[in-house]
Motif scaffolding. Sequence first.
Motif, PDB file in Angstrom:
ATOM      1  N   TRP A  69       1.584  12.463  -5.099  1.00  0.00           N
ATOM      2  CA  TRP A  69       1.141  12.171  -6.459  1.00  0.00           C
ATOM      3  C   TRP A  69      -0.199  12.845  -6.756  1.00  0.00           C
ATOM      4  CZ3 TRP A  69       4.505  10.787  -9.779  1.00  0.00           C
ATOM      5  CH2 TRP A  69       5.580   9.986  -9.426  1.00  0.00           C
ATOM      6  N   GLY A  70      -1.074  12.962  -5.775  1.00  0.00           N
ATOM      7  CA  GLY A  70      -2.334  13.659  -6.004  1.00  0.00           C
ATOM      8  C   GLY A  70      -2.130  15.134  -6.291  1.00  0.00           C
ATOM      9  N   LEU A  71      -1.276  15.793  -5.499  1.00  0.00           N
ATOM     10  CA  LEU A  71      -0.993  17.204  -5.738  1.00  0.00           C
ATOM     11  C   LEU A  71      -0.271  17.423  -7.062  1.00  0.00           C
ATOM     12  CD1 LEU A  71       0.106  18.339  -2.158  1.00  0.00           C
ATOM     13  CD2 LEU A  71      -2.064  18.811  -3.315  1.00  0.00           C
ATOM     14  N   LEU A  72       0.672  16.521  -7.382  1.00  0.00           N
ATOM     15  CA  LEU A  72       1.389  16.651  -8.647  1.00  0.00           C
ATOM     16  C   LEU A  72       0.445  16.486  -9.834  1.00  0.00           C
ATOM     17  CD1 LEU A  72       4.099  16.969 -10.100  1.00  0.00           C
ATOM     18  CD2 LEU A  72       4.375  14.482  -9.960  1.00  0.00           C
ATOM     19  N   THR A  73      -0.460  15.537  -9.764  1.00  0.00           N
ATOM     20  CA  THR A  73      -1.421  15.343 -10.855  1.00  0.00           C
ATOM     21  C   THR A  73      -2.334  16.555 -11.009  1.00  0.00           C
ATOM     22  OG1 THR A  73      -1.384  12.956 -10.463  1.00  0.00           O
ATOM     23  CG2 THR A  73      -3.234  13.840 -11.725  1.00  0.00           C
ATOM     24  N   ALA A  74      -2.826  17.077  -9.892  1.00  0.00           N
ATOM     25  CA  ALA A  74      -3.693  18.263  -9.952  1.00  0.00           C
ATOM     26  C   ALA A  74      -2.949  19.461 -10.538  1.00  0.00           C
ATOM     27  CB  ALA A  74      -4.222  18.587  -8.552  1.00  0.00           C
ATOM     28  N   LEU A  75      -1.680  19.633 -10.157  1.00  0.00           N
ATOM     29  CA  LEU A  75      -0.906  20.758 -10.672  1.00  0.00           C
ATOM     30  C   LEU A  75      -0.657  20.617 -12.168  1.00  0.00           C
ATOM     31  CD1 LEU A  75       0.702  23.334 -10.075  1.00  0.00           C
ATOM     32  CD2 LEU A  75       2.676  21.888  -9.537  1.00  0.00           C
ATOM     33  N   VAL A  76      -0.295  19.407 -12.611  1.00  0.00           N
ATOM     34  CA  VAL A  76      -0.032  19.199 -14.035  1.00  0.00           C
ATOM     35  C   VAL A  76      -1.295  19.428 -14.859  1.00  0.00           C
ATOM     36  CG1 VAL A  76       0.600  17.462 -15.749  1.00  0.00           C
ATOM     37  CG2 VAL A  76       1.927  17.677 -13.650  1.00  0.00           C
ATOM     38  N   VAL A  77      -2.432  18.903 -14.397  1.00  0.00           N
ATOM     39  CA  VAL A  77      -3.688  19.092 -15.128  1.00  0.00           C
ATOM     40  C   VAL A  77      -4.062  20.568 -15.188  1.00  0.00           C
ATOM     41  CG1 VAL A  77      -6.160  18.597 -15.074  1.00  0.00           C
ATOM     42  CG2 VAL A  77      -4.517  16.773 -14.638  1.00  0.00           C
ATOM     43  N   ARG A  91       0.849  -1.183   0.000  1.00  0.00           N
ATOM     44  CA  ARG A  91       0.000   0.000   0.000  1.00  0.00           C
ATOM     45  C   ARG A  91       0.890   1.240   0.000  1.00  0.00           C
ATOM     46  NH1 ARG A  91      -5.203  -0.094   0.852  1.00  0.00           N
ATOM     47  NH2 ARG A  91      -5.124   2.025   1.655  1.00  0.00           N
ATOM     48  N   PRO A  92       0.628   2.179  -0.921  1.00  0.00           N
ATOM     49  CA  PRO A  92       1.444   3.390  -0.923  1.00  0.00           C
ATOM     50  C   PRO A  92       1.242   4.192   0.352  1.00  0.00           C
ATOM     51  CG  PRO A  92      -0.447   3.622  -2.392  1.00  0.00           C
ATOM     52  CD  PRO A  92      -0.414   2.189  -1.950  1.00  0.00           C
ATOM     53  N   ARG A  93       2.284   4.821   0.807  1.00  0.00           N
ATOM     54  CA  ARG A  93       2.188   5.602   2.026  1.00  0.00           C
ATOM     55  C   ARG A  93       1.327   6.840   1.806  1.00  0.00           C
ATOM     56  NH1 ARG A  93       8.484   5.353   4.260  1.00  0.00           N
ATOM     57  NH2 ARG A  93       8.574   3.056   4.454  1.00  0.00           N
ATOM     58  N   ARG A  94       0.814   7.349   2.928  1.00  0.00           N
ATOM     59  CA  ARG A  94      -0.088   8.500   2.835  1.00  0.00           C
ATOM     60  C   ARG A  94       0.626   9.705   2.243  1.00  0.00           C
ATOM     61  NH1 ARG A  94      -3.335   9.787   8.173  1.00  0.00           N
ATOM     62  NH2 ARG A  94      -3.929   7.639   7.654  1.00  0.00           N
ATOM     63  N   LEU A  95       1.880   9.918   2.625  1.00  0.00           N
ATOM     64  CA  LEU A  95       2.623  11.053   2.075  1.00  0.00           C
ATOM     65  C   LEU A  95       2.837  10.893   0.577  1.00  0.00           C
ATOM     66  CD1 LEU A  95       4.074  13.680   2.738  1.00  0.00           C
ATOM     67  CD2 LEU A  95       6.154  12.361   3.164  1.00  0.00           C
ATOM     68  N   ALA A  96       3.104   9.649   0.125  1.00  0.00           N
ATOM     69  CA  ALA A  96       3.289   9.415  -1.311  1.00  0.00           C
ATOM     70  C   ALA A  96       1.992   9.640  -2.073  1.00  0.00           C
ATOM     71  CB  ALA A  96       3.803   7.994  -1.539  1.00  0.00           C
ATOM     72  N   ARG A  97       0.867   9.168  -1.521  1.00  0.00           N
ATOM     73  CA  ARG A  97      -0.421   9.414  -2.184  1.00  0.00           C
ATOM     74  C   ARG A  97      -0.723  10.897  -2.276  1.00  0.00           C
ATOM     75  NH1 ARG A  97      -2.222   5.189   1.305  1.00  0.00           N
ATOM     76  NH2 ARG A  97      -3.406   6.717   2.512  1.00  0.00           N
ATOM     77  N   LEU A  98      -0.416  11.654  -1.200  1.00  0.00           N
ATOM     78  CA  LEU A  98      -0.640  13.099  -1.219  1.00  0.00           C
ATOM     79  C   LEU A  98       0.243  13.773  -2.250  1.00  0.00           C
ATOM     80  CD1 LEU A  98      -2.032  15.568   0.031  1.00  0.00           C
ATOM     81  CD2 LEU A  98      -0.204  15.622   1.746  1.00  0.00           C
TER      82      LEU A  98
END
Length: 333
Positions: free
Chosen positions: A58-66, A49-56
């Motif tokens: 990748w989520g922020l990076l995806t939102a920023l790129v989009v 399971r990915p760690r909570r910090l890693a999920r946060l």
Amino acid sequence: MNRKPILIDIDEDDATPSPAETPSVPELQTFSSTDGKAMRGLVTIAARRPRRLARLFWGLLTALVVTLLSISLWNFTAALLESNPTLGYVVTALVAALVLICVVLILRELASFARLAKIDKLRHAAETAVSNQDLSAARDVTARLERLYSRRHETKWGRDQLKEQAAHQLDAVGLLNLAEHEVMTPLDAMAEHEIEIASRQVATVTALVPLAFADVLAALLANLRMIRRIAEVYGARSGTFGTWRLARAVITHLVATGAVAIGDDMLGSIAGGGMLAKVSRRFGEGLVNGALTARVGLAAMQVCRPLPFVASKPSSVTKLVQRALTGVFSKDP
């Protein structure tokens, strides 16, 4: 010129190794040296399971790129409309079509998640009805099962038999056993056929393709396709993200039940006493990967099936692999 003969003194007391004591060739190792590295690696990676910090992150990076891509595309289209209106309208139409396709894909993914949730709820309802011996809840489960497969011609005969015999069942277990036998049997056969196809592909690629990571890639693609096809057999029809979610659920089920380990006795019965591994280590490795793929498929059946296995049981890994490899390693010419 004559030379005197040379005498060689051989000491018979020297310990000369016998041929039986020589080490075996690496290609002739048995199943003890094959552990299905490709499938075990995939299971280990997917179970993490990915760690909570890693999920946060990748989520922020995806939102920023989009966001950056959307702003750049908007500014480019607006500037193009000012400089060249005709070309700007063409690009605007293309952007609108792309946005529409993205919306359709998102809706399809949401629908796939809803279908998976529907299957989960139906299975949990069936398990609750069996544990509580609730006949009314069992009747509700069978009614929902009939609606789920109302458009599946494979289950038409079974659904008709269920309607005729349901009134004679006076307990929840008997009614659900009848539904499982009449409705789920043809679907189980189709799901096992998909497992055999995936096991054959993984075993063949592992045995015949000596390229690095080729067996890992083949195992990944074959298992994802198998899980998606099994979900479609049982009515889930998962999308891309739904397939990954389903794959994680299957791997979690495998790890929780401890079904990742492969026993040497099972593998020996599959290969007729280890004959394949004695011929080649790659064949033995392919057999192990195929058996692990079969176990992933059986776990996918348990996760995707709307009814739990109660009256009937799925085929064993040994039988599935034997049927899968019949056409690959057949003795007939």
